[in-house]
Enzyme design. Structure first.
Site, PDB file in Angstrom:
ATOM      1  N   CYS A  90      -4.414 -39.034  47.502  1.00 18.58           N
ATOM      2  CA  CYS A  90      -4.521 -38.011  48.630  1.00 18.58           C
ATOM      3  C   CYS A  90      -6.053 -38.156  49.336  1.00 18.58           C
ATOM      4  O   CYS A  90      -6.805 -37.566  48.723  1.00 18.58           O
ATOM      5  CB  CYS A  90      -3.904 -36.617  48.489  1.00 18.58           C
ATOM      6  SG  CYS A  90      -4.597 -35.396  49.770  1.00 18.58           S
ATOM      7  N   CYS A  93      -7.469 -34.714  50.225  1.00 14.79           N
ATOM      8  CA  CYS A  93      -7.839 -34.060  48.829  1.00 14.79           C
ATOM      9  C   CYS A  93      -9.238 -34.398  48.526  1.00 14.79           C
ATOM     10  O   CYS A  93     -10.086 -33.626  48.093  1.00 14.79           O
ATOM     11  CB  CYS A  93      -6.680 -34.299  47.725  1.00 14.79           C
ATOM     12  SG  CYS A  93      -5.311 -33.747  48.177  1.00 14.79           S
TER      13      CYS A  93
END
Length: 167
Positions: A90, A93
């Site tokens: 991600c 993230c």
């Protein structure tokens, strides 16, 4: 290049050249003559300590290892805990994680931060209703206080963490 020229010049100095140097450097000329005295022209006058002091960098976050670890370190924690549900693949993230750690570090030990990889701990992600990453959940005394999904700016993160601490 200049360093090489300096070294070459020092090594090619003759004794006659050394006698022309000021008196403050006369110890240098005598050190060249005696092999027992170390060469000290290029060494600094002040010596550094043998070992530099280590500053202890306190980690503000920890990775959750399993469900038991989560229960012990997050749910049973006396301090409020910020839980960062993330994934290695991600992109957002990877941006949010360090910014969250910075916001938590500003609280100077008043809050912990747990990092949960949803690929490794799918059961925890399902249990807390995580459907997208990054998802951040604020927990105090085992109860969910607040949460958000996605990226926030630094001011919003500071506000979120301050609200969890109770400031």
């Amino acid at each position: 290049m200049a360093h090489r020229l300096l070294v070459r010049r020092i090594w090619t100095l003759s004794v006659k050249d050394l006698r022309c140097l000021p008196a403050s450097l006369s110890s240098f000329s005598t050190s060249l003559r005696s092999s027992t005295t170390p060469l000290s022209l290029l060494s600094p006058k002040r010596t550094l300590p043998r070992s530099l002091p280590h500053t202890s960098r306190r980690e503000v976050s920890f990775n959750v290892q399993d469900h038991e670890d989560f229960t012990e370190r997050v749910i049973n924690s006396e301090l409020p805990v910020l839980i960062d549900f993330h994934a290695q693949w991600c992109g957002p993230c990877k941006i949010l994680g360090p910014r969250l750690e910075k916001a938590v570090a500003k609280q100077k030990g008043k809050v912990h931060m747990a990092k949960v990889d949803i690929d490794d701990h799918t059961d925890l992600a399902i249990e807390y209703g995580v459907s997208a990453v990054p998802t951040v959940i604020a927990m105090r005394g085992g109860d969910v206080i607040d949460q958000f999904v996605g990226i926030k700016d630094d001011e919003a993160l500071d506000s979120f963490v301050s609200k969890l601490v109770g400031q």
